[in-house]
Design an enzyme around this catalytic site. Sequence first.
Site, short mmCIF file in Angstrom:
data_model
loop_
_atom_site.label_atom_id
_atom_site.label_comp_id
_atom_site.label_asym_id
_atom_site.label_seq_id
_atom_site.Cartn_x
_atom_site.Cartn_y
_atom_site.Cartn_z
N CYS A 268 68.48 15.95 69.78
CA CYS A 268 67.19 15.51 69.72
C CYS A 268 66.92 14.74 70.77
CB CYS A 268 66.62 14.88 68.34
SG CYS A 268 66.81 16.13 66.91
N LYS B 205 55.87 13.63 67.66
CA LYS B 205 57.37 13.77 67.43
C LYS B 205 58.06 13.29 68.96
CE LYS B 205 61.51 15.48 66.50
NZ LYS B 205 62.16 14.89 65.60
#
Length: 454
Positions: free
Chosen positions: A271, A215
């Site tokens: 993010c 990720k």
Amino acid sequence: MKVTIIGSGYVGLVTGACLAEQGNNVFCLDLDPKKIEILNSGGVPIYEPGLKEMIERNRAAGRLQFSTDIAASVAHGDIQFIAVGTPPDEDGSADLQYVVAAARNIGRHATTPKVIVDKSTVPVGTADKVSAAITEELEKRNLPLDLCSVVSNPEFLKEGAAVEDFMRPDRIVIGTENTPAGLRAKEQMRKLYAPFNRHHERTYYMDVKSAELTKYAANAMLATRISFMNELANLADLVGADIEAVRQGIGSDSRIGFGFLYPGTGYGGSCFPKDVSALSKTAKEHGRELKILDAVEAVNEIQKYVLVEKIDKRFGKDLSNMKFALWGLAFKPNTDDMREAPSRVIIQELVKRGATVVAHDPVAMPEAKHCLDLDFKDNPAGLQKVSMVADPMAALDGCDALVIVTEWKAFRSPDFEQVMQKLTRPVIFDGRNLYEPQAMKDLGIEYFAIGRHN
């Protein structure tokens, strides 16, 4: 299947709604009673295209419920997704207190086998901490320590297209341990995601730590491409090249591709900024510097000031008695997310120089007002110089220039004759390169973009 989602924020709501859409019975937990009240009354606390309709549909069908009841949430789901926030700590690392707290609650209330899924973006090694917290609580209750198995299943959702991304994923990453409990968890996850693999297999199985790193690696790579193009765009301005031509020239190479090669005012959101920082922090904890990522961060912070520098160059650093229209507040289109949004830096810098700002965004203005209240908490007089209007054209009235910060579709083809009539001077500073410089020149508009013959 019975699924519990812990945390009804951006990731949790999208995950819960999309799993309910596939026929699962989903229980969404959040400890914020106001958020649960909004959801139970038919509202949605975030903006994401298609999400509200999906939630309404599945609530009506009885497949989706919202509650603050921790014990009920643990009792409900055989699979427990942890989708709580992991905000950046002061040193740039991810704050895992909410993840660990969620794990402890599961350990305190679980009486039957549970698969615990880390859905939040977390650093490598978090699954070990989650497992340790659950084990500690199970030990206190003299329950089998293999009652719960921890899985890493990172999300890869683009804000503004999250529902589509979840329902038609490029890939599904699942990290499990090679133990009997881990193998059982793997089978549960395979069953849960089977509807998403009907046409072809999209799932990649790996160990937990590799899934956690995947990720961060994905977001770091995308952030790197953005900062790389921003550096090239700034160089293009200096040497007289056209970054759009460069983008097409390198993007046509199949080894490179066109994705995330658009220069602009820097990346923002929840993010990229925190994930790049957290990955760099993880490396430092292991005695390694990720020099490329440190540069990516530095370039991105500088890039947020590039439009202001262009304004300084055109009008000077004293902008007293000047008024600027600003189109776009959210960090990207199709969201109301203002976290790390470049617009916040640009507005503060314009006000610092004495300017007045009139802003418009199709959906982000309520959230922007909240964020600007925080940004200007020590400068209430400065905040008085910022206003927001519901109509993009109304924002232009009497302004000396238009500043474009977010590439909403509604801004792509405006009535330029009307734009010129409303502005006191035909000047546009475009932080997203929405228009062709020659077309603007032909209209008599002074046009300042990023890396495009300014």
